[in-house]
Design a protein around this motif. Structure first.
Motif, PDB file in Angstrom:
ATOM      1  N   TRP A  70       0.795  -1.229   0.000  1.00 55.00           N
ATOM      2  CA  TRP A  70       0.000   0.000   0.000  1.00 55.00           C
ATOM      3  C   TRP A  70       0.824   1.273   0.000  1.00 55.00           C
ATOM      4  O   TRP A  70       0.464   2.227  -0.725  1.00 55.00           O
ATOM      5  CB  TRP A  70      -1.014  -0.028   1.134  1.00 55.00           C
ATOM      6  CG  TRP A  70      -2.081  -1.042   0.859  1.00 55.00           C
ATOM      7  CD1 TRP A  70      -2.253  -2.236   1.510  1.00 55.00           C
ATOM      8  CD2 TRP A  70      -3.068  -1.001  -0.162  1.00 55.00           C
ATOM      9  NE1 TRP A  70      -3.299  -2.936   0.949  1.00 55.00           N
ATOM     10  CE2 TRP A  70      -3.827  -2.194  -0.077  1.00 55.00           C
ATOM     11  CE3 TRP A  70      -3.393  -0.086  -1.151  1.00 55.00           C
ATOM     12  CZ2 TRP A  70      -4.889  -2.481  -0.928  1.00 55.00           C
ATOM     13  CZ3 TRP A  70      -4.459  -0.370  -2.000  1.00 55.00           C
ATOM     14  CH2 TRP A  70      -5.189  -1.545  -1.884  1.00 55.00           C
ATOM     15  N   PRO A  71       1.921   1.386   0.748  1.00 55.12           N
ATOM     16  CA  PRO A  71       2.715   2.615   0.652  1.00 55.12           C
ATOM     17  C   PRO A  71       3.234   2.869  -0.772  1.00 55.12           C
ATOM     18  O   PRO A  71       3.190   4.000  -1.264  1.00 55.12           O
ATOM     19  CB  PRO A  71       3.864   2.382   1.643  1.00 55.12           C
ATOM     20  CG  PRO A  71       3.273   1.437   2.655  1.00 55.12           C
ATOM     21  CD  PRO A  71       2.396   0.518   1.839  1.00 55.12           C
ATOM     22  N   LEU A  72       3.696   1.816  -1.442  1.00 55.92           N
ATOM     23  CA  LEU A  72       4.144   1.962  -2.831  1.00 55.92           C
ATOM     24  C   LEU A  72       2.966   2.332  -3.730  1.00 55.92           C
ATOM     25  O   LEU A  72       3.073   3.207  -4.588  1.00 55.92           O
ATOM     26  CB  LEU A  72       4.790   0.670  -3.331  1.00 55.92           C
ATOM     27  CG  LEU A  72       5.116   0.637  -4.822  1.00 55.92           C
ATOM     28  CD1 LEU A  72       6.182   1.663  -5.171  1.00 55.92           C
ATOM     29  CD2 LEU A  72       5.532  -0.751  -5.256  1.00 55.92           C
ATOM     30  N   TRP A  73       1.826   1.683  -3.534  1.00 57.25           N
ATOM     31  CA  TRP A  73       0.651   1.948  -4.362  1.00 57.25           C
ATOM     32  C   TRP A  73       0.218   3.416  -4.248  1.00 57.25           C
ATOM     33  O   TRP A  73      -0.123   4.047  -5.248  1.00 57.25           O
ATOM     34  CB  TRP A  73      -0.489   1.021  -3.980  1.00 57.25           C
ATOM     35  CG  TRP A  73      -1.684   1.250  -4.827  1.00 57.25           C
ATOM     36  CD1 TRP A  73      -2.877   1.781  -4.438  1.00 57.25           C
ATOM     37  CD2 TRP A  73      -1.813   0.993  -6.223  1.00 57.25           C
ATOM     38  NE1 TRP A  73      -3.744   1.861  -5.504  1.00 57.25           N
ATOM     39  CE2 TRP A  73      -3.099   1.377  -6.616  1.00 57.25           C
ATOM     40  CE3 TRP A  73      -0.952   0.465  -7.180  1.00 57.25           C
ATOM     41  CZ2 TRP A  73      -3.552   1.272  -7.924  1.00 57.25           C
ATOM     42  CZ3 TRP A  73      -1.404   0.352  -8.487  1.00 57.25           C
ATOM     43  CH2 TRP A  73      -2.681   0.744  -8.841  1.00 57.25           C
ATOM     44  N   ASP A  74       0.257   3.957  -3.048  1.00 56.41           N
ATOM     45  CA  ASP A  74      -0.104   5.364  -2.864  1.00 56.41           C
ATOM     46  C   ASP A  74       0.818   6.276  -3.660  1.00 56.41           C
ATOM     47  O   ASP A  74       0.371   7.274  -4.243  1.00 56.41           O
ATOM     48  CB  ASP A  74      -0.071   5.732  -1.371  1.00 56.41           C
ATOM     49  CG  ASP A  74      -1.186   5.047  -0.590  1.00 56.41           C
ATOM     50  OD1 ASP A  74      -2.200   4.633  -1.199  1.00 56.41           O
ATOM     51  OD2 ASP A  74      -1.032   4.916   0.641  1.00 56.41           O
ATOM     52  N   GLN A  75       2.099   5.929  -3.729  1.00 56.47           N
ATOM     53  CA  GLN A  75       3.049   6.721  -4.530  1.00 56.47           C
ATOM     54  C   GLN A  75       2.731   6.605  -6.021  1.00 56.47           C
ATOM     55  O   GLN A  75       2.818   7.594  -6.754  1.00 56.47           O
ATOM     56  CB  GLN A  75       4.475   6.259  -4.262  1.00 56.47           C
ATOM     57  CG  GLN A  75       4.979   6.584  -2.882  1.00 56.47           C
ATOM     58  CD  GLN A  75       6.370   6.020  -2.648  1.00 56.47           C
ATOM     59  OE1 GLN A  75       7.126   5.750  -3.581  1.00 56.47           O
ATOM     60  NE2 GLN A  75       6.724   5.833  -1.386  1.00 56.47           N
ATOM     61  N   GLU A  92      -2.088  -7.544   1.468  1.00 53.75           N
ATOM     62  CA  GLU A  92      -2.305  -7.405   2.907  1.00 53.75           C
ATOM     63  C   GLU A  92      -3.124  -6.130   3.146  1.00 53.75           C
ATOM     64  O   GLU A  92      -3.065  -5.196   2.331  1.00 53.75           O
ATOM     65  CB  GLU A  92      -0.959  -7.281   3.631  1.00 53.75           C
ATOM     66  CG  GLU A  92      -0.152  -8.556   3.669  1.00 53.75           C
ATOM     67  CD  GLU A  92      -0.716  -9.575   4.642  1.00 53.75           C
ATOM     68  OE1 GLU A  92      -1.466  -9.195   5.565  1.00 53.75           O
ATOM     69  OE2 GLU A  92      -0.400 -10.763   4.479  1.00 53.75           O
ATOM     70  N   PRO A  93      -3.844  -6.049   4.238  1.00 53.96           N
ATOM     71  CA  PRO A  93      -4.573  -4.812   4.546  1.00 53.96           C
ATOM     72  C   PRO A  93      -3.616  -3.627   4.702  1.00 53.96           C
ATOM     73  O   PRO A  93      -2.434  -3.793   4.991  1.00 53.96           O
ATOM     74  CB  PRO A  93      -5.260  -5.116   5.873  1.00 53.96           C
ATOM     75  CG  PRO A  93      -5.288  -6.606   5.970  1.00 53.96           C
ATOM     76  CD  PRO A  93      -4.087  -7.102   5.222  1.00 53.96           C
ATOM     77  N   ARG A  94      -4.163  -2.444   4.522  1.00 50.33           N
ATOM     78  CA  ARG A  94      -3.366  -1.238   4.715  1.00 50.33           C
ATOM     79  C   ARG A  94      -2.822  -1.196   6.140  1.00 50.33           C
ATOM     80  O   ARG A  94      -3.544  -1.543   7.068  1.00 50.33           O
ATOM     81  CB  ARG A  94      -4.212   0.017   4.495  1.00 50.33           C
ATOM     82  CG  ARG A  94      -4.408   0.335   3.039  1.00 50.33           C
ATOM     83  CD  ARG A  94      -5.104   1.695   2.922  1.00 50.33           C
ATOM     84  NE  ARG A  94      -5.229   2.064   1.534  1.00 50.33           N
ATOM     85  CZ  ARG A  94      -4.279   2.681   0.832  1.00 50.33           C
ATOM     86  NH1 ARG A  94      -3.142   2.998   1.408  1.00 50.33           N
ATOM     87  NH2 ARG A  94      -4.454   2.970  -0.439  1.00 50.33           N
ATOM     88  N   PRO A  95      -1.573  -0.770   6.312  1.00 52.62           N
ATOM     89  CA  PRO A  95      -1.025  -0.690   7.666  1.00 52.62           C
ATOM     90  C   PRO A  95      -1.685   0.449   8.458  1.00 52.62           C
ATOM     91  O   PRO A  95      -2.115   1.431   7.894  1.00 52.62           O
ATOM     92  CB  PRO A  95       0.465  -0.408   7.438  1.00 52.62           C
ATOM     93  CG  PRO A  95       0.578   0.106   6.051  1.00 52.62           C
ATOM     94  CD  PRO A  95      -0.608  -0.415   5.294  1.00 52.62           C
ATOM     95  N   GLY A  96      -1.703   0.253   9.764  1.00 52.86           N
ATOM     96  CA  GLY A  96      -2.133   1.288  10.698  1.00 52.86           C
ATOM     97  C   GLY A  96      -3.545   1.599  10.659  1.00 52.86           C
ATOM     98  O   GLY A  96      -4.181   2.428  11.078  1.00 52.86           O
TER      99      GLY A  96
END
Length: 96
Positions: A70-75, A92-96
């Motif tokens: 998800w962090p890469l996908w957001d970028q 996997e689900p988004r962290p946090g």
């Protein structure tokens, strides 16, 4: 880029590639990397590919893994890249 938990599955996967006649296919203008045909076609050949991780290495194609995409996908979404997230439902689900 793949999630690390998928590496073993990718390593043991068998991929079936169907080679199609190119003359009726055009690149989809709306979805990056997709080719479409409005005509019914028969496959010219079926090729089975296995040991995908080793094939990446042999072709000098880096295969990177992350614990969460998800962090890469957001970028990617915030960039100017053309993209598709068709398989993110398996992430996997988004962290946090």
């Amino acid at each position: 880029m793949v999630e690390a938990r998928w590496l073993k599955r990718i390593e043991s996967a068998r991929l079936h590639v169907y080679r199609m006649p190119a003359d009726t296919f055009t690149q989809d203008p709306d979805v990056a990397g997709y080719w479409i045909s409005n005509a019914t076609v028969d496959a010219l050949e079926k090729v089975t590919i296995d040991d995908l991780v080793a094939r990446h290495a042999a072709a000098d194609i880096p295969l990177r893994s992350e614990t969460n995409l998800w962090p890469l996908w957001d970028q990617v979404v915030d960039s100017t890249l053309a993209y598709s997230g068709i398989r993110l439902r398996n992430a996997e689900p988004r962290p946090g």
